[in-house]
Design an enzyme around this catalytic site. Structure first.
Site, PDB file in Angstrom:
ATOM      1  N   PRO A  17       0.849  -1.197   0.000  1.00  0.00           N
ATOM      2  CA  PRO A  17       0.000   0.000   0.000  1.00  0.00           C
ATOM      3  C   PRO A  17       0.881   1.241   0.000  1.00  0.00           C
ATOM      4  O   PRO A  17       1.808   1.344   0.808  1.00  0.00           O
ATOM      5  CB  PRO A  17      -0.791  -0.127   1.309  1.00  0.00           C
ATOM      6  CG  PRO A  17       0.064  -0.982   2.190  1.00  0.00           C
ATOM      7  CD  PRO A  17       0.786  -1.925   1.272  1.00  0.00           C
ATOM      8  N   VAL A  19       0.594   5.558  -0.347  1.00  0.00           N
ATOM      9  CA  VAL A  19      -0.241   6.749  -0.438  1.00  0.00           C
ATOM     10  C   VAL A  19       0.057   7.505  -1.729  1.00  0.00           C
ATOM     11  O   VAL A  19       1.220   7.670  -2.108  1.00  0.00           O
ATOM     12  CB  VAL A  19      -0.020   7.663   0.789  1.00  0.00           C
ATOM     13  CG1 VAL A  19      -0.792   8.965   0.638  1.00  0.00           C
ATOM     14  CG2 VAL A  19      -0.452   6.944   2.064  1.00  0.00           C
ATOM     15  N   CYS A 100       3.270   3.092   9.220  1.00  0.00           N
ATOM     16  CA  CYS A 100       3.504   4.362   8.517  1.00  0.00           C
ATOM     17  C   CYS A 100       4.230   5.342   9.432  1.00  0.00           C
ATOM     18  O   CYS A 100       3.786   5.611  10.549  1.00  0.00           O
ATOM     19  CB  CYS A 100       2.179   4.967   8.057  1.00  0.00           C
ATOM     20  SG  CYS A 100       2.396   6.519   7.156  1.00  0.00           S
ATOM     21  N   LYS A 139       0.528  -4.677   9.099  1.00  0.00           N
ATOM     22  CA  LYS A 139       1.801  -4.251   8.506  1.00  0.00           C
ATOM     23  C   LYS A 139       2.494  -3.328   9.497  1.00  0.00           C
ATOM     24  O   LYS A 139       1.907  -2.343   9.956  1.00  0.00           O
ATOM     25  CB  LYS A 139       1.577  -3.533   7.175  1.00  0.00           C
ATOM     26  CG  LYS A 139       2.873  -3.204   6.435  1.00  0.00           C
ATOM     27  CD  LYS A 139       2.588  -2.611   5.054  1.00  0.00           C
ATOM     28  CE  LYS A 139       3.883  -2.487   4.246  1.00  0.00           C
ATOM     29  NZ  LYS A 139       4.814  -1.493   4.800  1.00  0.00           N
ATOM     30  N   ASN A 223       9.215  -7.043   3.797  1.00  0.00           N
ATOM     31  CA  ASN A 223       9.072  -5.848   2.966  1.00  0.00           C
ATOM     32  C   ASN A 223      10.293  -4.954   3.190  1.00  0.00           C
ATOM     33  O   ASN A 223      10.905  -4.991   4.244  1.00  0.00           O
ATOM     34  CB  ASN A 223       7.772  -5.120   3.355  1.00  0.00           C
ATOM     35  CG  ASN A 223       7.620  -3.757   2.697  1.00  0.00           C
ATOM     36  OD1 ASN A 223       7.326  -2.778   3.371  1.00  0.00           O
ATOM     37  ND2 ASN A 223       7.799  -3.686   1.396  1.00  0.00           N
ATOM     38  N   ARG A 246       8.201   0.388  -3.783  1.00  0.00           N
ATOM     39  CA  ARG A 246       8.392   1.399  -4.840  1.00  0.00           C
ATOM     40  C   ARG A 246       8.861   0.813  -6.164  1.00  0.00           C
ATOM     41  O   ARG A 246       8.651   1.417  -7.219  1.00  0.00           O
ATOM     42  CB  ARG A 246       9.391   2.449  -4.360  1.00  0.00           C
ATOM     43  CG  ARG A 246       8.881   3.260  -3.182  1.00  0.00           C
ATOM     44  CD  ARG A 246       7.822   4.251  -3.573  1.00  0.00           C
ATOM     45  NE  ARG A 246       6.968   4.602  -2.430  1.00  0.00           N
ATOM     46  CZ  ARG A 246       6.053   5.560  -2.459  1.00  0.00           C
ATOM     47  NH1 ARG A 246       5.871   6.268  -3.556  1.00  0.00           N
ATOM     48  NH2 ARG A 246       5.298   5.786  -1.409  1.00  0.00           N
TER      49      ARG A 246
END
Length: 346
Positions: A17, A19, A100, A139, A223, A246
């Site tokens: 995910p 943003v 995040c 996550k 990740n 990315r």
């Protein structure tokens, strides 16, 4: 306490995910390239779901499945209400954001800040579990530096050791998590942008591997900084699954190789020309509905990464809407102008 062993099969690969990246346009584009990985929505806050335009936030095209909804929240009560609403949409799983690092998220007691409060995270996951029968995942990071974010009364503000992560997992696993997605960097919660938080804290893959050894019955996904099929295959020797971030945006054409991980005999012969031609009708449909198709095509900027014609591709996509030319027409120009050996070949 009895160990929870999930019967949910982990995806070998997922696309993280992100943003302003993993919106419905980007997810549709990704499905042209690869059919099997789990996709994620952008992070959506509980308050957005509760008080916002639910259809705008939660609707998606069925071709995007399998698809996970990532939610950010700070209390069991609000996350229960948000998940109860979202349960009416056909997502394949619900994911709690506890990783995040942005000031806007962490400063509002969401995202990576939650790692300092594992008991609260367990309560939030319990609330999610009571609101849906869908799989629940989380996550998070391997740790946090919260010196200037956590309250002065908090007994520790640096939680960056392996033992800290072990303790976090030990508590949260009791909420019957179906998969832990672990970004193998700590999150620095003040003074470091999300971009720098993806670059400056060192990667600690070995800590995630060790965690999987100590909790072999838990589904764990790694990740952070993973960019190639070779790297994915390496990580899969140690964990259940791999999340790409990315690289999926910056070098999107590499994703055509991913489906072979699910079927070693599968060969994806799609070309860049095929991808563009399949995306054009989608863009034309957006134009017919009066939507901003220029916003949608910005997501395919990485299709020619590292190949001849990449500069011209970016110039074409960067043509401003004020030039009075449709985004779909720009894609057709690219098909005419870009080098044929790159358009047609893998």
């Amino acid at each position: 306490m009895k160990k929870y062993i999930s019967n949910v099969i982990s995806p070998k690969v997922s696309i993280a995910p992100m943003v302003d990246v993993t919106d419905r346009h980007f997810r549709y584009f990704l499905r042209i390239l690869t059919k099997r990985p789990l996709l994620y929505t952008e992070m959506i806050s509980c308050q957005g779901i509760i008080n916002g335009n639910k259809n705008k936030l939660l609707d998606f095209n069925k071709v995007e499945k399998p698809l996970s909804l990532q939610i950010a929240g700070s209390t069991p009560e609000e996350i229960y209400e948000a998940v109860k609403i979202a349960d009416n949409w056909d997502y394949d799983e619900l994911n709690l954001n506890a990783g995040c690092p942005s000031d806007r998220v962490s400063g509002n007691f969401m995202g990576a800040t939650l790692m300092a409060y594992p008991k609260l995270v367990k309560e939030m996951v319990d609330a999610m579990r009571s609101a849906t029968k869908k799989p629940i995942t989380i996550k998070h990071r391997i740790g946090i530096d919260g010196k200037n974010i956590l309250p002065p009364s908090f007994h520790r503000t640096l939680l960056d050791s392996y033992q800290d992560m072990y303790d976090f997992i030990s508590i949260v696993e009791n909420s019957e998590i179906d998969r832990f997605i672990i970004h193998a960097r700590i999150a620095i919660l003040d003074g470091l942008s999300p971009k720098k938080n993806r670059e400056i804290p060192p990667l600690r893959y070995e800590d995630v591997y060790r965690l999987k050894k100590e909790f072999p019955y838990l589904n764990m996904e790694i990740n952070g900084g993973i960019k190639t099929l070779e790297e994915i295959n390496h990580h899969l020797k140690f964990v259940n699954s791999v999340m790409i971030g990315r690289a999926a945006y910056n070098n999107s054409f590499m994703l055509r190789e991913i489906d072979s991980l699910y079927n070693k005999d599968y060969i994806n012969n799609i070309s860049r020309k095929d991808v563009i031609e399949e995306f054009i009708p989608y863009i034309e449909n957006l134009e017919s509905l009066g939507e901003n198709s220029f916003y949608a095509i910005k997501h395919i900027i990485g299709l020619f990464e590292g190949k001849p014609g990449s500069k011209r591709w970016k110039q074409i996509l960067g043509t401003p809407a004020s030039k009075n030319i449709k985004a779909s027409a720009l894609l057709k120009i690219a098909l005419r102008e870009l080098p044929k050996e790159v358009l047609y070949n893998l």
